[in-house]
Design a protein around this motif. Structure first.
Motif, PDB file in Angstrom:
ATOM      1  N   ALA A 141       0.864  -1.195   0.000  1.00  0.00           N
ATOM      2  CA  ALA A 141       0.000   0.000   0.000  1.00  0.00           C
ATOM      3  C   ALA A 141       0.891   1.231   0.000  1.00  0.00           C
ATOM      4  N   SER A 142       0.825   2.002  -1.082  1.00  0.00           N
ATOM      5  CA  SER A 142       1.730   3.135  -1.289  1.00  0.00           C
ATOM      6  C   SER A 142       0.950   4.447  -1.161  1.00  0.00           C
ATOM      7  N   LEU A 143       1.216   5.174  -0.080  1.00  0.00           N
ATOM      8  CA  LEU A 143       0.521   6.426   0.220  1.00  0.00           C
ATOM      9  C   LEU A 143       1.429   7.600  -0.124  1.00  0.00           C
ATOM     10  N   SER A 144       0.935   8.554  -0.910  1.00  0.00           N
ATOM     11  CA  SER A 144       1.722   9.700  -1.367  1.00  0.00           C
ATOM     12  C   SER A 144       1.288  10.983  -0.673  1.00  0.00           C
ATOM     13  N   LEU A 145       2.270  11.775  -0.253  1.00  0.00           N
ATOM     14  CA  LEU A 145       2.025  13.054   0.412  1.00  0.00           C
ATOM     15  C   LEU A 145       2.968  14.096  -0.172  1.00  0.00           C
ATOM     16  N   GLY A 146       2.439  15.278  -0.466  1.00  0.00           N
ATOM     17  CA  GLY A 146       3.291  16.354  -0.966  1.00  0.00           C
ATOM     18  C   GLY A 146       3.252  16.483  -2.476  1.00  0.00           C
ATOM     19  N   GLN A 147       4.413  16.822  -3.039  1.00  0.00           N
ATOM     20  CA  GLN A 147       4.549  17.093  -4.472  1.00  0.00           C
ATOM     21  C   GLN A 147       4.063  15.929  -5.337  1.00  0.00           C
ATOM     22  N   VAL A 148       3.286  16.229  -6.357  1.00  0.00           N
ATOM     23  CA  VAL A 148       2.872  15.212  -7.319  1.00  0.00           C
ATOM     24  C   VAL A 148       4.096  14.768  -8.129  1.00  0.00           C
ATOM     25  N   ARG A 149       4.326  13.446  -8.209  1.00  0.00           N
ATOM     26  CA  ARG A 149       5.416  12.904  -9.016  1.00  0.00           C
ATOM     27  C   ARG A 149       4.873  11.789  -9.898  1.00  0.00           C
ATOM     28  N   ASN A 150       5.530  11.577 -11.040  1.00  0.00           N
ATOM     29  CA  ASN A 150       5.125  10.519 -11.964  1.00  0.00           C
ATOM     30  C   ASN A 150       5.639   9.168 -11.487  1.00  0.00           C
ATOM     31  N   PHE A 151       4.731   8.204 -11.426  1.00  0.00           N
ATOM     32  CA  PHE A 151       5.044   6.824 -11.075  1.00  0.00           C
ATOM     33  C   PHE A 151       5.040   6.023 -12.359  1.00  0.00           C
ATOM     34  N   ASP A 152       6.198   5.472 -12.735  1.00  0.00           N
ATOM     35  CA  ASP A 152       6.335   4.745 -13.998  1.00  0.00           C
ATOM     36  C   ASP A 152       6.375   3.243 -13.752  1.00  0.00           C
ATOM     37  N   LEU A 153       5.698   2.506 -14.613  1.00  0.00           N
ATOM     38  CA  LEU A 153       5.659   1.049 -14.564  1.00  0.00           C
ATOM     39  C   LEU A 153       6.149   0.481 -15.883  1.00  0.00           C
ATOM     40  N   LYS A 154       6.842  -0.668 -15.830  1.00  0.00           N
ATOM     41  CA  LYS A 154       7.350  -1.308 -17.051  1.00  0.00           C
ATOM     42  C   LYS A 154       7.252  -2.819 -16.895  1.00  0.00           C
ATOM     43  N   HIS A 155       6.610  -3.476 -17.878  1.00  0.00           N
ATOM     44  CA  HIS A 155       6.463  -4.921 -17.853  1.00  0.00           C
ATOM     45  C   HIS A 155       7.809  -5.587 -18.126  1.00  0.00           C
ATOM     46  N   ARG A 156       8.151  -6.579 -17.332  1.00  0.00           N
ATOM     47  CA  ARG A 156       9.454  -7.241 -17.462  1.00  0.00           C
ATOM     48  C   ARG A 156       9.641  -7.936 -18.806  1.00  0.00           C
ATOM     49  N   VAL A 157       8.573  -8.478 -19.374  1.00  0.00           N
ATOM     50  CA  VAL A 157       8.677  -9.277 -20.596  1.00  0.00           C
ATOM     51  C   VAL A 157       8.360  -8.452 -21.834  1.00  0.00           C
ATOM     52  N   SER A 158       7.207  -7.827 -21.865  1.00  0.00           N
ATOM     53  CA  SER A 158       6.765  -7.114 -23.064  1.00  0.00           C
ATOM     54  C   SER A 158       7.386  -5.733 -23.206  1.00  0.00           C
ATOM     55  N   GLY A 159       7.850  -5.165 -22.097  1.00  0.00           N
ATOM     56  CA  GLY A 159       8.380  -3.808 -22.131  1.00  0.00           C
ATOM     57  C   GLY A 159       7.309  -2.734 -22.122  1.00  0.00           C
ATOM     58  N   GLU A 160       6.035  -3.143 -22.038  1.00  0.00           N
ATOM     59  CA  GLU A 160       4.941  -2.169 -21.970  1.00  0.00           C
ATOM     60  C   GLU A 160       5.155  -1.211 -20.801  1.00  0.00           C
ATOM     61  N   LYS A 161       4.849   0.076 -21.027  1.00  0.00           N
ATOM     62  CA  LYS A 161       5.035   1.076 -19.985  1.00  0.00           C
ATOM     63  C   LYS A 161       3.711   1.775 -19.660  1.00  0.00           C
ATOM     64  N   TYR A 162       3.631   2.233 -18.428  1.00  0.00           N
ATOM     65  CA  TYR A 162       2.441   2.956 -17.976  1.00  0.00           C
ATOM     66  C   TYR A 162       2.897   4.030 -16.993  1.00  0.00           C
ATOM     67  N   ARG A 163       2.336   5.233 -17.110  1.00  0.00           N
ATOM     68  CA  ARG A 163       2.715   6.342 -16.222  1.00  0.00           C
ATOM     69  C   ARG A 163       1.477   6.859 -15.490  1.00  0.00           C
ATOM     70  N   LEU A 164       1.625   7.071 -14.185  1.00  0.00           N
ATOM     71  CA  LEU A 164       0.526   7.575 -13.371  1.00  0.00           C
ATOM     72  C   LEU A 164       1.053   8.663 -12.439  1.00  0.00           C
ATOM     73  N   PRO A 165       0.548   9.895 -12.537  1.00  0.00           N
ATOM     74  CA  PRO A 165       0.924  10.927 -11.566  1.00  0.00           C
ATOM     75  C   PRO A 165       0.269  10.621 -10.217  1.00  0.00           C
ATOM     76  N   LEU A 166       1.078  10.525  -9.168  1.00  0.00           N
ATOM     77  CA  LEU A 166       0.565  10.210  -7.834  1.00  0.00           C
ATOM     78  C   LEU A 166       0.246  11.500  -7.094  1.00  0.00           C
ATOM     79  N   GLU A 167      -1.033  11.689  -6.795  1.00  0.00           N
ATOM     80  CA  GLU A 167      -1.515  12.927  -6.208  1.00  0.00           C
ATOM     81  C   GLU A 167      -1.266  12.976  -4.698  1.00  0.00           C
ATOM     82  N   HIS A 168      -1.259  14.177  -4.165  1.00  0.00           N
ATOM     83  CA  HIS A 168      -1.158  14.443  -2.735  1.00  0.00           C
ATOM     84  C   HIS A 168      -2.346  13.789  -2.021  1.00  0.00           C
ATOM     85  N   GLY A 169      -2.069  12.857  -1.108  1.00  0.00           N
ATOM     86  CA  GLY A 169      -3.122  12.168  -0.383  1.00  0.00           C
ATOM     87  C   GLY A 169      -3.687  10.950  -1.076  1.00  0.00           C
ATOM     88  N   SER A 170      -3.030  10.480  -2.140  1.00  0.00           N
ATOM     89  CA  SER A 170      -3.532   9.323  -2.886  1.00  0.00           C
ATOM     90  C   SER A 170      -2.960   8.023  -2.336  1.00  0.00           C
TER      91      SER A 170
END
Length: 210
Positions: A141-170
């Motif tokens: 469970a990842s709780l974010s506080l403060g500055q919004v930062r981009n959280f990047d994900l990458k699949h180990r096999v396919s290399g697919e990527k996904y980006r999600l900005p993590l909001e204050h209090g999310s």
């Protein structure tokens, strides 16, 4: 004794489900109210036992590009990248947030890794939370506080990527086979950014350690 919150619960009951193959990630954009998030961000920045550890990179000891602190039950010992973390005792604020996250995840957590990203130059390299003491399919469970930062994900096999900005209090919940198939990171940026705290609640077990 259960620690009561200073604020009423306003967390959303309808999380966003990230469209990831081989992943199980839910995202609550407004898990904490702005008032709650402001309070905990200020309090934790001032009160946690922040430290800057070193890791070995290409044969050299280098400082990790962020501050961190480890809290948990007495037996919640944790190791990653050659760093051995002994738990600090739970603070009142961390206990309240742990209970909130446990209710959202319907699991018990015995520890939390707090990371402080002081500015845009602080970061987290590509990795997965797959240490043996977390088990095969951990719930993080990842709780974010403060500055919004981009959280990047990458699949180990396919290399697919996904980006999600993590909001204050999310709150971002990673479960199932996510850690087996997906890497995640927080990239550096040249932008002038305010501090951000990330709390990753987890359950570690000495019985699972190699």
């Amino acid at each position: 004794m259960q620690q009561s919150s200073l604020f009423p619960s306003v967390s959303s009951t309808e999380p966003e489900i990230l469209p990831l193959v081989d992943g199980n990630i839910r995202y609550f954009n407004h898990f904490l109210s702005t008032q709650e998030a402001d309070h905990y961000c200020t309090r934790l920045l001032d009160s946690l036992a922040w430290r800057q550890d070193h890791i070995k990179l290409y044969g050299k000891q280098v400082k990790i590009p962020r501050l961190q602190a480890w809290y948990g039950d007495n037996d919640a010992l944790y190791q990653y990248s050659g760093i051995n973390l002994q738990p600090n005792p739970w603070s009142d604020e961390l206990n309240v947030l742990r209970e909130r996250c446990e209710a959202a995840c319907n699991v018990r957590f015995n520890s939390v890794l707090a990371n402080c990203y002081r500015d845009g130059q602080d970061s987290m390299a590509w990795h997965s939370d797959n240490e043996p003491e977390l088990g095969r399919d951990p719930v993080i469970a990842s709780l974010s506080l403060g500055q919004v930062r981009n959280f990047d994900l990458k699949h180990r096999v396919s290399g697919e990527k996904y980006r999600l900005p993590l909001e204050h209090g999310s709150l971002l919940i990673m479960a199932g086979s996510t850690q087996q198939f997906w890497l995640h990171s927080l990239a550096k940026t040249k932008k002038s950014l305010a501090p951000r705290i990330n709390l990753t609640f987890r359950f570690v077990s000495a019985n699972l350690r190699r």
